[in-house]
Design a protein around this motif. Structure first.
Motif, PDB file in Angstrom:
ATOM      1  N   SER A  75       1.361   1.695  12.582  1.00 45.64           N
ATOM      2  CA  SER A  75       1.553   1.108  13.903  1.00 45.64           C
ATOM      3  C   SER A  75       0.617  -0.070  14.073  1.00 45.64           C
ATOM      4  O   SER A  75      -0.605   0.072  13.895  1.00 45.64           O
ATOM      5  N   ARG A  76       1.166  -1.251  14.395  1.00 41.95           N
ATOM      6  CA  ARG A  76       0.389  -2.458  14.649  1.00 41.95           C
ATOM      7  C   ARG A  76      -0.556  -2.791  13.488  1.00 41.95           C
ATOM      8  O   ARG A  76      -1.722  -3.110  13.678  1.00 41.95           O
ATOM      9  N   GLY A  77      -0.047  -2.682  12.272  1.00 43.34           N
ATOM     10  CA  GLY A  77      -0.847  -3.047  11.108  1.00 43.34           C
ATOM     11  C   GLY A  77      -1.919  -2.040  10.740  1.00 43.34           C
ATOM     12  O   GLY A  77      -2.766  -2.321   9.896  1.00 43.34           O
ATOM     13  N   LYS A  78      -1.904  -0.877  11.365  1.00 47.04           N
ATOM     14  CA  LYS A  78      -2.883   0.166  11.093  1.00 47.04           C
ATOM     15  C   LYS A  78      -2.165   1.427  10.591  1.00 47.04           C
ATOM     16  O   LYS A  78      -1.035   1.705  10.969  1.00 47.04           O
ATOM     17  N   LEU A  79      -2.873   2.183   9.765  1.00 47.50           N
ATOM     18  CA  LEU A  79      -2.366   3.449   9.249  1.00 47.50           C
ATOM     19  C   LEU A  79      -3.204   4.566   9.863  1.00 47.50           C
ATOM     20  O   LEU A  79      -4.441   4.527   9.828  1.00 47.50           O
ATOM     21  N   THR A  80      -2.539   5.562  10.465  1.00 48.04           N
ATOM     22  CA  THR A  80      -3.235   6.700  11.072  1.00 48.04           C
ATOM     23  C   THR A  80      -2.620   7.996  10.559  1.00 48.04           C
ATOM     24  O   THR A  80      -1.564   8.006   9.928  1.00 48.04           O
ATOM     25  N   HIS A  81      -3.292   9.106  10.871  1.00 46.23           N
ATOM     26  CA  HIS A  81      -2.845  10.421  10.421  1.00 46.23           C
ATOM     27  C   HIS A  81      -3.031  11.393  11.588  1.00 46.23           C
ATOM     28  O   HIS A  81      -4.135  11.525  12.127  1.00 46.23           O
ATOM     29  N   GLY A  82      -1.945  12.062  12.006  1.00 46.59           N
ATOM     30  CA  GLY A  82      -1.993  12.890  13.205  1.00 46.59           C
ATOM     31  C   GLY A  82      -3.026  13.997  13.157  1.00 46.59           C
ATOM     32  O   GLY A  82      -3.832  14.167  14.078  1.00 46.59           O
ATOM     33  N   ARG A  83      -3.047  14.784  12.062  1.00 43.72           N
ATOM     34  CA  ARG A  83      -3.989  15.912  11.974  1.00 43.72           C
ATOM     35  C   ARG A  83      -5.433  15.418  11.915  1.00 43.72           C
ATOM     36  O   ARG A  83      -6.334  15.970  12.554  1.00 43.72           O
ATOM     37  N   LEU A  84      -5.658  14.347  11.159  1.00 41.54           N
ATOM     38  CA  LEU A  84      -7.013  13.811  11.041  1.00 41.54           C
ATOM     39  C   LEU A  84      -7.490  13.256  12.386  1.00 41.54           C
ATOM     40  O   LEU A  84      -8.645  13.456  12.773  1.00 41.54           O
ATOM     41  N   ALA A  85      -6.603  12.589  13.118  1.00 38.45           N
ATOM     42  CA  ALA A  85      -6.988  12.054  14.429  1.00 38.45           C
ATOM     43  C   ALA A  85      -7.341  13.184  15.390  1.00 38.45           C
ATOM     44  O   ALA A  85      -8.275  13.073  16.182  1.00 38.45           O
ATOM     45  N   ALA A  86      -6.603  14.302  15.319  1.00 38.54           N
ATOM     46  CA  ALA A  86      -6.896  15.443  16.187  1.00 38.54           C
ATOM     47  C   ALA A  86      -8.257  16.041  15.872  1.00 38.54           C
ATOM     48  O   ALA A  86      -9.008  16.422  16.771  1.00 38.54           O
TER      49      ALA A  86
END
Length: 287
Positions: A75-86
């Motif tokens: 999203s918007r040039g960034k990579l994220t991870h749902g479990r890690l963000a939680a």
């Protein structure tokens, strides 16, 4: 606030999600997770950056990125991870509450010590002893009930990316192959539901994205015809993440007795029992 130097690894969940990966793919995936953890929850999505973090050559990364990238959200040039963000959000919430509780505890202790010093200086010894005895007796008969509840995660923090509802709808479309506004005009007509999720305080990374990803990962779900389709799942994610722990009731403290008085009373009871039993024993053996 940065993430801690350690990262939790839920082995059963990890192996269940990655059973189809080879050795090179496992290594690249774990290295990206570690790099994202150290970076605070996101990474630049450029292939050159990701291949370097994954310790892959450009050719190796081109061969495996089709298997690795579906675990992440772009999203918007960034990579994220749902479990890690939680996990990062949970750590930051707990760490912040502990820090604040420590400051409040130190302040209360300091105020209490000052108040006690002033009381001792102003009261004579007889009054002080009287008050202590009175408080001790009161504590022996008082029922102590402690209700402990977990404070919800701070859902007031807006983690939504920039852009209007239509732009965000495009990001969500990439997560679920069954979202097709060209075939389902209801997705265009109900795009305002995305803005409503934000107004209700739902988290983009912890509530919305996991709900859409879960639907997209199903074997053969029906095509989505309205954005309201995801609302119940988003509400459940938010409720599960913020519900309080069940109250815990502590039992009544044990009353304290004077040891010498208790021993004396027990000895008197034993002597009374012996006085009634002993004559009956003598009669049985003699006569």
């Amino acid at each position: 606030m940065s993430a801690p130097p350690y990262m939790k690894l839920y082995v059963a969940d990890y192996l269940g999600d990655t059973h189809h990966l080879g050795a090179l793919e496992h290594g690249a995936y774990l290295l990206l997770l570690m790099g994202m953890w150290r970076a605070g929850g996101s990474l630049p999505a450029a292939d050159a950056n990701l291949s370097r973090l994954a310790r892959c050559t450009p050719a190796e990364w081109d061969a495996i990125k089709g298997v690795i990238l579906p675990f992440f959200t772009r999203s918007r040039g960034k990579l994220t991870h749902g479990r890690l963000a939680a996990e990062i959000a949970k750590y930051e919430s707990t760490s912040g509450k502990r820090s604040e509780a420590g400051k409040q505890g130190a302040s209360k202790k300091s105020n209490k010590n000052n108040a006690q010093s002033q009381a001792i200086a102003s009261e004579d010894e007889g009054n002080c002893r009287h008050n202590q005895n009175q408080n001790q007796n009161q504590n022996q008969i008082e029922v102590v009930a402690v209700v402990e509840a977990r404070a919800p995660l701070d859902v007031s923090v807006d983690d939504w990316p920039k852009g209007d509802a239509s732009a965000l709808a495009g990001d969500l479309k990439a997560l679920d192959r069954n979202i097709d506004p060209d075939r389902k005009q209801g997705l265009i007509l109900t795009v305002g539901e995305i803005s409503r999720w934000r107004s209700l305080g739902y988290s983009w990374f912890l509530d919305v994205i996991p709900a859409v990803q879960a639907h997209g990962a199903r074997a053969g779900p029906d095509p989505v015809s309205t954005w309201k389709f995801f609302t119940p799942a988003i509400e459940r994610n938010h409720a599960n993440r913020t519900r309080p722990i069940d109250p815990v009731q502590q039992s009544r403290p044990h009353e304290r007795h004077d040891a010498s008085s208790a021993k004396f009373a027990a000895k008197q009871r034993n002597l009374a029992v012996a006085a009634t039993v002993e004559p009956a024993r003598r009669e049985r053996f003699i006569g």
